[in-house]
Design an enzyme around this catalytic site. Structure first.
Site, PDB file in Angstrom:
ATOM      1  N   GLY A 192       0.824  -1.208   0.000  1.00 31.94           N
ATOM      2  CA  GLY A 192       0.000   0.000   0.000  1.00 31.94           C
ATOM      3  C   GLY A 192       0.859   1.260   0.000  1.00 31.94           C
ATOM      4  N   LEU A 196       7.498  -2.270   1.299  1.00 34.24           N
ATOM      5  CA  LEU A 196       8.036  -1.663   0.066  1.00 34.24           C
ATOM      6  C   LEU A 196       9.125  -0.645   0.413  1.00 34.24           C
ATOM      7  CD1 LEU A 196       4.978  -1.099  -2.327  1.00 34.24           C
ATOM      8  CD2 LEU A 196       6.670  -2.936  -2.358  1.00 34.24           C
ATOM      9  N   HIS A 203       1.496   3.258   2.275  1.00 31.33           N
ATOM     10  CA  HIS A 203       2.285   3.494   3.493  1.00 31.33           C
ATOM     11  C   HIS A 203       3.164   2.277   3.793  1.00 31.33           C
ATOM     12  CE1 HIS A 203      -0.194   7.000   4.449  1.00 31.33           C
ATOM     13  NE2 HIS A 203      -1.242   6.252   4.143  1.00 31.33           N
ATOM     14  N   SER A 204       3.309   1.377   2.841  1.00 35.85           N
ATOM     15  CA  SER A 204       3.894   0.057   3.106  1.00 35.85           C
ATOM     16  C   SER A 204       5.322   0.102   3.668  1.00 35.85           C
ATOM     17  CB  SER A 204       3.900  -0.748   1.806  1.00 35.85           C
ATOM     18  OG  SER A 204       4.675  -1.918   1.958  1.00 35.85           O
ATOM     19  N   ASN A 205       5.474  -0.478   4.859  1.00 38.91           N
ATOM     20  CA  ASN A 205       6.809  -0.599   5.453  1.00 38.91           C
ATOM     21  C   ASN A 205       7.667  -1.579   4.654  1.00 38.91           C
ATOM     22  OD1 ASN A 205       6.266   1.080   7.709  1.00 38.91           O
ATOM     23  ND2 ASN A 205       5.111  -0.595   8.646  1.00 38.91           N
TER      24      ASN A 205
END
Ligand SMILES: Cc1ncc(COP(=O)(O)O)c(C=O)c1O
Length: 308
Positions: A69, A75, A71-73
């Site tokens: 997403g 990625l 806010h993906s930690n």
């Protein structure tokens, strides 16, 4: 090679957590500060990536493609690792273009981004999902959402080793249970496999109960051919993933001030608040010793304007 030949393995410190509600209940907690291992590649993410990167190296890939997403930690850590270690990264994002601080970082780290919309993202579990992407990027290796699966779990064995190696520094011979935030359950499954039934595990669910965490954990155990683990999942989601309320934000602020440990509202804040509720409900006997895994994710705080 995607992985450095030196086999970079960041070290986290295990620290005693001083909080009134723990002292009152006679419970001891040590926190493994995975949030401090690296300014960019923080938390459980590197551990979940390591075995995937090894598999990519074995496949002769030049980079990694994965999903998440805005806010993906996961990625974020992947893109930072790609920039640091010099490999290509491609990110498939849920929804429509948004300019979050995380997305700005992904671009700055050189990750190639594609927005899939919501329906397109939901298709990620369908057979054949990866085919067009791997045709477009023939030299990249696909890593599942969140760095999950058995490979993701196996990389988390190093987390247990780091805890065991530091118990003596706290004056502990051993401890009774692990407590950690769960999104997919991959980290918990990896710890369970590595710990081999020695201590119990409590997974504080950042997502509602119907998000398939237990089946995911069981599927990792089945793939590892290792069925037995003493774990319990606790609903810590406070209604929904990423749902934030005043009580949670106040708890995060007070905990930061009292203990010096920064938390974020999606995973670690909810997990520690769920531990407090469990402790106050008498869920642990006096004298219980726990290890709380700080799984990082602090970069995601920037996306929440109300976060203290
Ligand atoms: C900060 C943080 N903590 C915990 C988790 C949950 O990890 P897992 O998906 O392995 O359960 C995540 C998500 O991946 C996360 O970003």
């Amino acid at each position: 090679m995607l992985l450095p030949s030196s086999g970079w393995l960041p070290q986290a410190s295990l620290q005693y957590l001083h909080l009134d509600w723990l002292t009152t209940a006679g419970i001891e907690v040590a926190v493994l500060r995975l949030d401090q291992i690296d300014p960019l590649i923080s938390g459980n993410k590197w551990f979940k990536l390591v075995e995937h990167l090894k598999a990519a190296d074995r496949a002769g890939a030049e980079g990694i493609i994965s999903l998440g997403g805005a806010h993906s930690n996961h990625l974020h850590a992947l893109a930072a690792a790609g920039k640091r270690l010099g490999f290509k990264t491609v990110g498939l994002l849920r929804g429509h273009p948004q300019n979050t601080p995380t997305v700005q970082d992904l671009q700055a780290f050189g990750m190639q981004l594609h927005w899939l919309g919501y329906a397109g993202y939901r298709a990620r579990h369908q057979p054949g999902f990866w085919i067009p992407w791997l045709m477009q990027y023939p030299n990249v290796y696909a890593v599942p959402e969140g760095g999950g699966g058995l490979a993701g779990a196996l990389g988390c064995a190093a987390i247990k080793q780091q805890v065991d190696a530091q118990l003596a520094s706290l004056g502990w011979e051993d401890f009774d249970a692990w407590w950690l935030a769960c999104g997919t359950g991959t980290t918990l499954a990896g710890l369970a496999l590595a710990d081999n039934g020695k201590r119990s595990l409590y997974g504080a669910l950042a997502v509602p109960d119907d998000h398939g965490v237990a089946p995911n954990i069981e599927s990792i155990f089945a793939q590892a051919n290792d069925p037995a683990a003493n774990y319990q999942l606790i609903d810590a989601s406070r209604g929904a993933f990423a749902k934030v309320d005043e009580a949670l934000l106040t708890f995060i602020e007070q905990t930061g001030q009292a203990s010096g440990v920064p938390l974020e509202p999606l995973y670690t804040g909810k997990a520690l608040l769920a531990l407090k509720q469990h402790v106050e409900a008498g869920g642990f006997a006096v004298g219980t010793r726990l290890v709380f895994i700080h799984t990082g994710g602090l970069q995601g705080r920037r996306g929440f304007a109300t976060t203290p």
